[in-house]
Design a protein around this motif. Sequence first.
Motif, PDB file in Angstrom:
ATOM      1  N   PRO A  64       0.813  -1.216   0.000  1.00 38.92           N
ATOM      2  CA  PRO A  64       0.000   0.000   0.000  1.00 38.92           C
ATOM      3  C   PRO A  64       0.852   1.273   0.000  1.00 38.92           C
ATOM      4  N   VAL A  65       0.434   2.223  -0.778  1.00 38.17           N
ATOM      5  CA  VAL A  65       1.070   3.541  -0.774  1.00 38.17           C
ATOM      6  C   VAL A  65      -0.020   4.588  -0.564  1.00 38.17           C
ATOM      7  N   SER A  66       0.391   5.779  -0.121  1.00 40.28           N
ATOM      8  CA  SER A  66      -0.621   6.813   0.071  1.00 40.28           C
ATOM      9  C   SER A  66      -1.090   7.307  -1.283  1.00 40.28           C
ATOM     10  N   ALA A  67      -2.328   7.726  -1.352  1.00 42.21           N
ATOM     11  CA  ALA A  67      -2.856   8.318  -2.586  1.00 42.21           C
ATOM     12  C   ALA A  67      -2.110   9.623  -2.830  1.00 42.21           C
ATOM     13  N   PRO A  68      -2.058  10.084  -4.090  1.00 37.78           N
ATOM     14  CA  PRO A  68      -1.373  11.347  -4.366  1.00 37.78           C
ATOM     15  C   PRO A  68      -1.859  12.474  -3.436  1.00 37.78           C
ATOM     16  N   MET A  69      -3.143  12.517  -3.148  1.00 34.29           N
ATOM     17  CA  MET A  69      -3.616  13.424  -2.105  1.00 34.29           C
ATOM     18  C   MET A  69      -3.962  12.566  -0.901  1.00 34.29           C
ATOM     19  N   GLU A  70      -3.030  12.506   0.055  1.00 35.02           N
ATOM     20  CA  GLU A  70      -3.182  11.522   1.129  1.00 35.02           C
ATOM     21  C   GLU A  70      -4.396  11.802   2.006  1.00 35.02           C
ATOM     22  N   LYS A  71      -4.610  13.069   2.296  1.00 36.29           N
ATOM     23  CA  LYS A  71      -5.732  13.399   3.173  1.00 36.29           C
ATOM     24  C   LYS A  71      -6.744  14.218   2.386  1.00 36.29           C
ATOM     25  N   ARG A  72      -7.964  13.790   2.439  1.00 36.37           N
ATOM     26  CA  ARG A  72      -9.002  14.501   1.706  1.00 36.37           C
ATOM     27  C   ARG A  72     -10.288  14.438   2.504  1.00 36.37           C
ATOM     28  N   ALA A  73     -10.903  15.603   2.705  1.00 38.37           N
ATOM     29  CA  ALA A  73     -12.130  15.702   3.491  1.00 38.37           C
ATOM     30  C   ALA A  73     -11.994  14.958   4.820  1.00 38.37           C
ATOM     31  N   GLY A  74     -10.810  15.058   5.423  1.00 43.97           N
ATOM     32  CA  GLY A  74     -10.612  14.486   6.745  1.00 43.97           C
ATOM     33  C   GLY A  74     -10.267  13.004   6.763  1.00 43.97           C
ATOM     34  N   ALA A  75     -10.243  12.352   5.608  1.00 43.15           N
ATOM     35  CA  ALA A  75      -9.962  10.916   5.582  1.00 43.15           C
ATOM     36  C   ALA A  75      -8.561  10.659   5.019  1.00 43.15           C
ATOM     37  N   TYR A  76      -7.910   9.638   5.561  1.00 39.16           N
ATOM     38  CA  TYR A  76      -6.591   9.244   5.043  1.00 39.16           C
ATOM     39  C   TYR A  76      -6.778   8.177   3.989  1.00 39.16           C
ATOM     40  N   ARG A  77      -6.066   8.354   2.876  1.00 38.09           N
ATOM     41  CA  ARG A  77      -6.351   7.511   1.712  1.00 38.09           C
ATOM     42  C   ARG A  77      -5.104   6.756   1.255  1.00 38.09           C
ATOM     43  N   TYR A  78      -5.253   5.448   1.116  1.00 42.45           N
ATOM     44  CA  TYR A  78      -4.143   4.616   0.639  1.00 42.45           C
ATOM     45  C   TYR A  78      -4.647   3.710  -0.473  1.00 42.45           C
ATOM     46  N   GLN A  79      -3.707   3.175  -1.235  1.00 45.85           N
ATOM     47  CA  GLN A  79      -4.145   2.312  -2.340  1.00 45.85           C
ATOM     48  C   GLN A  79      -3.113   1.252  -2.687  1.00 45.85           C
ATOM     49  N   VAL A  80      -3.578   0.203  -3.343  1.00 51.21           N
ATOM     50  CA  VAL A  80      -2.697  -0.836  -3.876  1.00 51.21           C
ATOM     51  C   VAL A  80      -2.983  -0.931  -5.375  1.00 51.21           C
ATOM     52  N   LEU A  81      -1.917  -0.928  -6.154  1.00 54.23           N
ATOM     53  CA  LEU A  81      -2.080  -1.042  -7.600  1.00 54.23           C
ATOM     54  C   LEU A  81      -1.758  -2.472  -8.033  1.00 54.23           C
TER      55      LEU A  81
END
Length: 761
Positions: free
Chosen positions: A703-720
């Motif tokens: 997992p890596v952080s999304a290009p915008m890691e924090k958005r509308a108060g939520a932390y965002r990660y992803q797996v490609l």
Amino acid sequence: MSNTAAKSSNSASHSILSVAVSLPVFRLFDYLPPTGVCTDNLIPGVRLEVPFGKTKIIAYLIELKEESQLEPDKLKPALRIVDAAPLLHGYDLQLLHWASRYYHHPLGEVFKAAFPANLRKGMSAALPEAKQSAYKLTALGELIDLDTLSRSPKQSRLILAFRQHYPGILNTSDLRALDKNWRAAVTSLIGKCLLEKCASEAVAAREISESDVAEIEQPENNNRNSILLNNQQQTAVATVTAALNQFAVFLLNGITGSGKTEVYLHLIQEALSRDRQVLVLVPEINLTPQLEQRFSQRFPGKICLFHSGLTANQRQNAWVNIQQGVRKILIGTRSALFTPMHNIGLIILDEEHDTSFKQQEGFRFSARDTAIMRGKISGIPVLLGSATPSLESLYNARQQRYHELVLSERAGAATPPMLRLLDIRNKKLDSGLSAPLLAEIGKTLAQHEQVLLFLNRRGFAPTLICHGCGWVARCRSCDANLVIHSRDRCLRCHHCGKEQAIPASCPACAAKELVPAGLGTERIEQTLHGLFPGTRLVRLDRDSTRQKGSLEKYLEEINRGEAELILGTQMLAKGHHFPNVTLVAIIDVDSGLFGIDYRSSERLAQLIVQISGRAGRAAKPGQVILQTRHPDHPLLKTLISNGYRQFANSILAERQAANLPPFSYQAVLRAQASKPETVLAFLQNVMALLNLKKYPHLLMLGPVSAPMEKRAGAYRYQVLFQSNNRAHLQKILDEMAGNIDSLATVKKVRWSLDVDPVDLF
Ligand code: ADP
Ligand code: ZN
Ligand code: ZN
């Protein structure tokens, strides 16, 4: 259940209804038929009302089966059967099943995408009785010279539509399709004794059989299609026409203004004359009312529109009219794709490169790829059109999976615009506008031609900065700067929408010198007002067009030639035909040059070509100026010297070397939660589910952080996930999607799976 029960194979034994409900769960639910209802006539696809927990909901019958996993006393009967016959045909069901499997999205939610809101709530799909008003020309209206109406082009267009339409009667829905604000024009025309109301029986007389329609319309269509197609257009029409009874994908690769729309209109005519319906998908209807007008003038009374700007009733009406075959042509955005059709014969998808064909939340389907599957299942051709085809489609054409049709010249008298890079290094700029550009603007305005300026950033300036200490106004909920909006006097986050007042002094050092940094459309508008006083300027962006009807109003001002300077964002790139625009300028082309996504150069090139395509579309030639500090950038050089095609080839070569799509296939698993640890734990649990040894060639990043890691108060990660083998990728996604719901961590996160993502944001 015992074998004896399974063996008694009369139809009564298939008495368990397996249904899908519109909830984010993958499983189906079992019910008994409503009390006293025989299952013999129940066909998959019908809507049912079923008890669900403490409420009742609408469900879709997927299959009839012999036995249930549930104990017989746990099975509840459905409450009622909503449809006597399914509204979806076998082909439609096949498509929905495919989409659910391919995009790994719950079947019930996919069904939801196929029905308009009213029908999802269980309303009847019967056509409402025709209680519409109808109008016809008076004797005076038949005769009047249209030139006398030249000051009211709307009224003159309406009169023309009445004259062209056999037998001269139009009802309210026809009129609405011609012009959203028809009522005012009709009222004036009645006042002038040119129109009169007539009985709706006369309308009913028009509902004649299809063979009659074809006969009556022949002579009339000949004069409407008075534009003579050029050779390339003729070849395109002939090639697709020859394939009207089989599945094939055509890529109509035609430069801006080459007459693609004209090709669509001719092909629609061909399909209609074979008594088939046509589905036309476009990126955003609201942005191109001209397109809608052109279609409804050519095919009055035959068209339905379907998009999010309509009311729930209008959408239902369109859906039912198309589903029952009353109307022949459906023009809609991606949400129209699943509308069942009585007798579909052709699918046209305009601006196929546009990313708005990919739904970016919920059911993340690609309307383009799914349209192709619909064509395949229905055995009909699919025509994709664009001046800047996506690299996927160009590659598919190269692999001969698509048949490419080229329109290499502008139609009529128009010539392609000249593109020029304007080096602004060390040049003095006034709100981003250089002296040479301002001089060209002045010259063009003096010739009474229109100027179109493009900047892809709305608001006044992208951020507020402290001159004393360097403090920058940031959003507290997102990894993003706040944008200054001068008209609303506020700072606004473009990602979560939060607003706050512009502070009077720096929150960090109390200095009073807070300055706007960077450019936005509002700021340029202000500067242009100062530089070209008295010039009529129209700004087109999401802020200026928020009010209902304002976009249409601005577009009309542009088309009537009242607007001299046109300034705007992305919205300007969408297929508009402004004949008097001869100068187009891209104020800050560099802002697109260094994107993080590997697709950003493709997007930038498409944008440049599309915006440029607004220049010189009629008799007068057009020029395009691109302001840049990187005049030697290879992307810009290839694009300008050699054109989009060669640019695309060189980017395809890069993609091949890097094994990126279309040479490989991707999917992204995204998750978000209020704490980063929660998201990471969840994604690691998911990855642990997978037996990666079975798929040696699968690439898994994260997992890596999304290009915008924090958005509308939520932390965002992803797996490609990436693989050269689509089937392998699908298998691993199956394995994953089937097991995620059983993870303990799943309840604390929001997750989604995006197959064939168009951006990795
Ligand atoms: P595109 O969809 O490729 O941008 P359009 O179909 O909108 O192009 O055509 C651009 C303009 O050229 C329109 O005004 C259209 O009416 C006109 N046009 C199209 N084909 C022809 C033709 N064969 N002869 C003359 N004018 C044409
Ligand atoms: Zn400060
Ligand atoms: Zn925010």
